[in-house]
Scaffold this motif. Structure first.
Motif, mmCIF file in Angstrom:
data_model
loop_
_atom_site.group_PDB
_atom_site.id
_atom_site.type_symbol
_atom_site.label_atom_id
_atom_site.label_comp_id
_atom_site.label_asym_id
_atom_site.label_seq_id
_atom_site.Cartn_x
_atom_site.Cartn_y
_atom_site.Cartn_z
ATOM 1 N N VAL A 327 9.145 2.945 -16.009
ATOM 2 C CA VAL A 327 8.035 3.256 -15.107
ATOM 3 C C VAL A 327 8.193 2.503 -13.786
ATOM 4 N N SER A 338 10.227 11.227 -12.548
ATOM 5 C CA SER A 338 9.198 10.950 -13.541
ATOM 6 C C SER A 338 9.732 9.934 -14.532
ATOM 7 N N THR A 359 3.978 10.108 -14.893
ATOM 8 C CA THR A 359 4.462 9.337 -16.032
ATOM 9 C C THR A 359 3.834 9.860 -17.318
#
Length: 501
Positions: A327, A338, A359
């Motif tokens: 992330v 993503s 995410t």
């Protein structure tokens, strides 16, 4: 069917044949009327053992049975007249010893089996190769020699053309310990150094990060499947944090810190967060370096990856701490479209990224749910975990509200169920009877991760993620967050364990 495929499919079968043959030989040895059959069974056992050693590769669980075979053959090589005259009382003890050694191997294989990875579900065969890289722009702060460059081992799984190359082992023998050495002869679904698929590319790149003190192969069930659907998955061993990795020159590097730096019994929340963020920055730098290297390889006419990689529409994923690194990668590299965090706390700054980098957070929910702890009875470690949980929930929800994405909760699962760990031993059937089966969790994780990357990278519309559509998996609660909006929850009720059938 190639010899490699045959070996992989019958590996357990030949082990069972050897065990059964030895037990039959032992029984024949103890029965006067059938004693002559023991020699026939011994010959068969030798032939099966030779096939096992040469074609399958032996492992420590088989050592008792092989010792039993040696004992049986040694006994039968003594002339029958000498056995009868000098060792008449040894016939039954030898037979019992052979049987017990065989049963011991059977028990070991039940406890630590030669597990089989699930077959990939995509249209492409899967290839894999291991590469060594050195980032001369960074120095390794944990190396014994000051000034040593950061070194990394990366394993790539990718869509391949059909190949007769040998099936890849689950782990290299040098990267195992005695207890896990059997994994060096446990065959995966991927072909070593198979040619990259000539059709269908260029293929999007996904960066995979293992958990704290994990290893690059820990989610092979998932990386192979993504590769079969046309993604190139680069799984990174984050050196000095990964459990065990081999560098050039037969150098073996282990995780030198263990879990002590993040132990809530030893450190405060502030100290743990500081440790995590320092390591997080290193992992993210690893990811950027790997993506840059693959981008260069894609432009190199001498590289097998020439023209086959799409590094401009890449993704990142990881388990546990590796999910946080995935992330965080969104915050520093616009090539990442993503990211997926599988059951990990999230660190760093989730808000430093564009709104077009969604995410997905996958979480395991313990059987029966969990009640909020009583603050009056919690110790310091429990207080620290509660604080970290609360901070993470707030950060994740704020991020989803601002940028959009998904939160997927899977009932009756634990932290390590998002890896290959459930396959390693069947003991979980008794120690965790309420947990869903390994096959079920693998199917769910594969489905949602693939659908998410197909949606966010390939810009398709997977039915699994369509808003307003209920999940086909009764164990799943999915929340779809649109940017700057509240969660639109689409779920099936989390049923009690006894109803999940």
């Amino acid at each position: 069917m190639s010899p490699d495929e045959y070996s992989r499919q019958v590996m357990r079968l030949f082990e069972v044949i050897l065990i059964a043959t030895l037990i039959a030989a032992a029984a024949a040895q103890m029965t006067k009327s059938a004693a002559s059959w023991s020699r026939t069974f011994a010959v068969l056992g030798v032939l099966v053992a030779i096939w096992h050693v040469l074609h399958e590769g032996t492992h420590w669980q088989m050592f008792p049975a092989l010792a039993g075979l040696v004992l049986l053959v040694a006994w039968l090589l003594i002339p029958a007249s000498r056995r009868a005259s000098r060792y008449p009382s040894m016939r039954n003890p030898v037979a019992i010893a052979v049987a017990l050694l065989s049963v011991t191997t059977f028990g070991l294989l039940l406890i630590v089996p030669m597990f089989t990875l699930p077959k990939p579900t995509g249209p492409y065969p899967v290839g894999t190769r291991i590469i060594y890289l050195k980032d001369s722009s960074r120095t390794e702060d944990k190396a014994e020699k000051p000034g040593t460059a950061r070194e990394l081992v990366v394993q790539l799984w990718y869509p391949a053309d059909p190949s007769n190359n040998h099936l890849a082992a689950y782990e290299r023998k040098s990267e195992t310990i005695p207890l896990t050495s059997y994994r060096s002869v446990l065959w995966t679904n991927s072909r070593e150094d198979a040619p990259v698929a000539a059709q269908g590319g260029p293929f999007p790149v996904l960066l995979f990060n293992h958990g704290w003190a994990g290893r690059r192969t820990q989610d092979t069930f998932l990386t192979e499947d993504l590769a079969s659907h046309g993604y190139v998955v680069a799984s990174i061993d984050h050196t000095y944090n990964s459990s065990r990795v081999e560098l050039p020159g037969d150098r073996i590097v282990d995780d030198i810190d263990g879990s002590d730096p993040i132990d809530t019994n030893l450190h405060s929340v502030g100290e743990i967060t500081e440790t995590w963020n320092k390591e997080l920055n290193k992992w993210v730098a690893d990811e950027v370096f790997i993506l840059n290297t693959l981008q260069s390889d894609n432009l190199d006419q001498k590289s097998p990856w020439y023209g086959r990689l799409d590094t401009q529409r890449a993704g990142a994923l990881g388990h546990s701490f590796g999910g946080a690194a995935a992330v965080q990668m969104c915050s520093v590299d616009a090539r990442i479209q993503s990211a997926v965090n599988m059951d990990g706390w999230t660190f760093g700054d989730l808000r430093q990224r564009p709104a077009n980098q969604p995410t997905m957070f996958l979480y395991g929910v313990a059987a029966g749910g969990s009640l909020p702890p009583d603050p009056g009875t919690m110790g310091a470690a429990a207080h620290a975990e509660a604080e970290l949980n609360a901070t993470d929930r707030n950060e994740v929800d704020t991020s989803l509200r601002q940028f959009g994405g998904y939160k997927v909760s899977i009932s009756n699962t634990a932290h390590m169920d998002f890896t290959d760990h459930p396959l390693v031993s069947p003991w979980r059937r008794w120690t965790q009877p309420d947990h869903i089966s390994p096959a079920r969790i693998e199917t769910i994780v594969r489905a949602y991760v693939l659908a998410f990357f197909d949606q966010t990278i390939r810009e398709t519309k997977p039915p699994l993620l369509e808003s307003g559509t209920s999940s086909p998996f009764r164990e799943v609660k999915i929340e779809h967050w649109s940017p700057e909006s509240k969660a639109a929850s689409v779920e099936t009720a989390l049923k009690p364990p006894h109803l999940l059938q």
